[in-house]
Motif scaffolding. Structure first.
Motif, PDB file in Angstrom:
ATOM      1  N   GLU A   1       0.492  -1.505   0.115  1.00  0.00           N
ATOM      2  CA  GLU A   1      -0.200   0.041  -0.025  1.00  0.00           C
ATOM      3  C   GLU A   1       1.029   1.218   0.084  1.00  0.00           C
ATOM      4  O   GLU A   1       1.712   1.193   0.522  1.00  0.00           O
ATOM      5  CB  GLU A   1      -0.994   0.082   1.324  1.00  0.00           C
ATOM      6  CG  GLU A   1      -0.304  -0.057   2.229  1.00  0.00           C
ATOM      7  CD  GLU A   1      -1.347  -0.076   3.278  1.00  0.00           C
ATOM      8  OE1 GLU A   1      -2.568  -0.547   3.431  1.00  0.00           O
ATOM      9  OE2 GLU A   1      -0.661  -0.430   5.125  1.00  0.00           O
TER      10      GLU A   1
ATOM     11  N   ILE B   1      -8.252  -9.474  -1.248  1.00  0.00           N
ATOM     12  CA  ILE B   1      -8.680  -8.557  -1.974  1.00  0.00           C
ATOM     13  C   ILE B   1      -9.628  -9.276  -2.798  1.00  0.00           C
ATOM     14  O   ILE B   1     -11.207  -9.142  -3.181  1.00  0.00           O
ATOM     15  CB  ILE B   1      -8.602  -8.156  -2.793  1.00  0.00           C
ATOM     16  CG1 ILE B   1      -7.740  -7.141  -1.781  1.00  0.00           C
ATOM     17  CG2 ILE B   1      -9.154  -6.967  -3.481  1.00  0.00           C
ATOM     18  CD1 ILE B   1      -6.512  -6.257  -3.073  1.00  0.00           C
TER      19      ILE B   1
ATOM     20  N   ASN C   1      -4.556  -4.699 -12.389  1.00  0.00           N
ATOM     21  CA  ASN C   1      -5.680  -4.564 -11.777  1.00  0.00           C
ATOM     22  C   ASN C   1      -5.879  -6.160 -11.019  1.00  0.00           C
ATOM     23  O   ASN C   1      -5.680  -6.894 -11.522  1.00  0.00           O
ATOM     24  CB  ASN C   1      -6.634  -3.802 -12.225  1.00  0.00           C
ATOM     25  CG  ASN C   1      -7.284  -4.372 -13.953  1.00  0.00           C
ATOM     26  OD1 ASN C   1      -7.497  -5.375 -13.374  1.00  0.00           O
ATOM     27  ND2 ASN C   1      -7.438  -4.461 -15.040  1.00  0.00           N
TER      28      ASN C   1
ATOM     29  N   LYS D   1     -11.721  -3.523  -8.310  1.00  0.00           N
ATOM     30  CA  LYS D   1     -11.705  -3.583  -6.885  1.00  0.00           C
ATOM     31  C   LYS D   1     -10.643  -2.753  -6.920  1.00  0.00           C
ATOM     32  O   LYS D   1     -10.032  -1.979  -5.517  1.00  0.00           O
ATOM     33  CB  LYS D   1     -11.499  -5.103  -6.372  1.00  0.00           C
ATOM     34  CG  LYS D   1     -12.541  -5.668  -6.257  1.00  0.00           C
ATOM     35  CD  LYS D   1     -12.172  -6.996  -5.981  1.00  0.00           C
ATOM     36  CE  LYS D   1     -13.623  -7.896  -5.167  1.00  0.00           C
ATOM     37  NZ  LYS D   1     -13.745  -8.893  -4.354  1.00  0.00           N
ATOM     38  N   ILE D   2      -9.186  -2.508  -7.389  1.00  0.00           N
ATOM     39  CA  ILE D   2      -8.317  -1.883  -7.217  1.00  0.00           C
ATOM     40  C   ILE D   2      -7.493  -2.149  -8.554  1.00  0.00           C
ATOM     41  O   ILE D   2      -7.277  -2.783  -9.531  1.00  0.00           O
ATOM     42  CB  ILE D   2      -7.346  -2.703  -6.204  1.00  0.00           C
ATOM     43  CG1 ILE D   2      -6.076  -0.974  -6.001  1.00  0.00           C
ATOM     44  CG2 ILE D   2      -6.450  -3.604  -6.339  1.00  0.00           C
ATOM     45  CD1 ILE D   2      -5.689  -2.461  -4.565  1.00  0.00           C
ATOM     46  N   LYS D   3      -6.588  -0.828  -8.811  1.00  0.00           N
ATOM     47  CA  LYS D   3      -5.315  -0.648  -9.587  1.00  0.00           C
ATOM     48  C   LYS D   3      -4.370   0.640  -9.668  1.00  0.00           C
ATOM     49  O   LYS D   3      -5.254   1.608  -8.726  1.00  0.00           O
ATOM     50  CB  LYS D   3      -6.359  -0.149 -10.626  1.00  0.00           C
ATOM     51  CG  LYS D   3      -7.220   1.483 -11.371  1.00  0.00           C
ATOM     52  CD  LYS D   3      -7.839   0.994 -12.785  1.00  0.00           C
ATOM     53  CE  LYS D   3      -7.774   2.543 -13.944  1.00  0.00           C
ATOM     54  NZ  LYS D   3      -8.165   2.254 -14.524  1.00  0.00           N
ATOM     55  N   ALA D   4      -3.381   0.071 -10.322  1.00  0.00           N
ATOM     56  CA  ALA D   4      -2.559   1.274  -9.994  1.00  0.00           C
ATOM     57  C   ALA D   4      -1.337   1.103 -11.267  1.00  0.00           C
ATOM     58  O   ALA D   4      -1.373   0.042 -12.021  1.00  0.00           O
ATOM     59  CB  ALA D   4      -1.654   0.856  -8.747  1.00  0.00           C
TER      60      ALA D   4
END
Length: 123
Positions: free
Chosen positions: A39, A60, A85, A93-96
């Protein structure tokens, strides 16, 4: 699990490992003496910290996809830039955007030494 024989394949191998849902399989992709940043602004190192971080990411749920933006290799070191992602159906749900440093092992395979999952997002 088969570790990648080319640094450029590390992102795909990591996504495949994640998608097994198995902590040991994902841990096998890493040199746990390195650093993982699960994170933003929270780098951790060491086997126990890696395992905790990986369990949190696996919790997740969903499917991980990783696109390799680039992978630069010199000798036994490589740096990659990724866009990744985790999705569940149509829900992201999440991407970066991440940066990863890899090291070639004695057997010719590659492991991730530094995984900054959000490294390309920091300004």
């Amino acid at each position: 699990m088969h570790l990648p024989k080319r640094a450029a394949d590390a992102h795909a191998a990591l996504a495949a490992a994640f998608n097994t849902g198995d902590v040991a399989t994902v841990m096998g992709m890493y040199d746990v003496t390195g650093i993982i940043v699960p994170e933003p602004e929270n780098p951790v190192s060491g086997k126990e910290a890696f395992e905790t971080a990986i369990k949190a990411i696996l919790s997740i749920g969903g499917i991980m996809e990783i696109k390799t933006v680039y992978c630069l290799e010199t000798g036994s070191l490589a740096v990659g830039r990724s866009e990744w992602n985790i999705t569940d159906g149509d829900t992201v749900k999440i991407k970066a955007k991440g940066i990863e440093v890899m090291r070639q092992q004695e057997d010719g395979t590659w492991k991730i030494v530094i995984d900054h999952a959000f490294g390309a997002e920091i300004i």
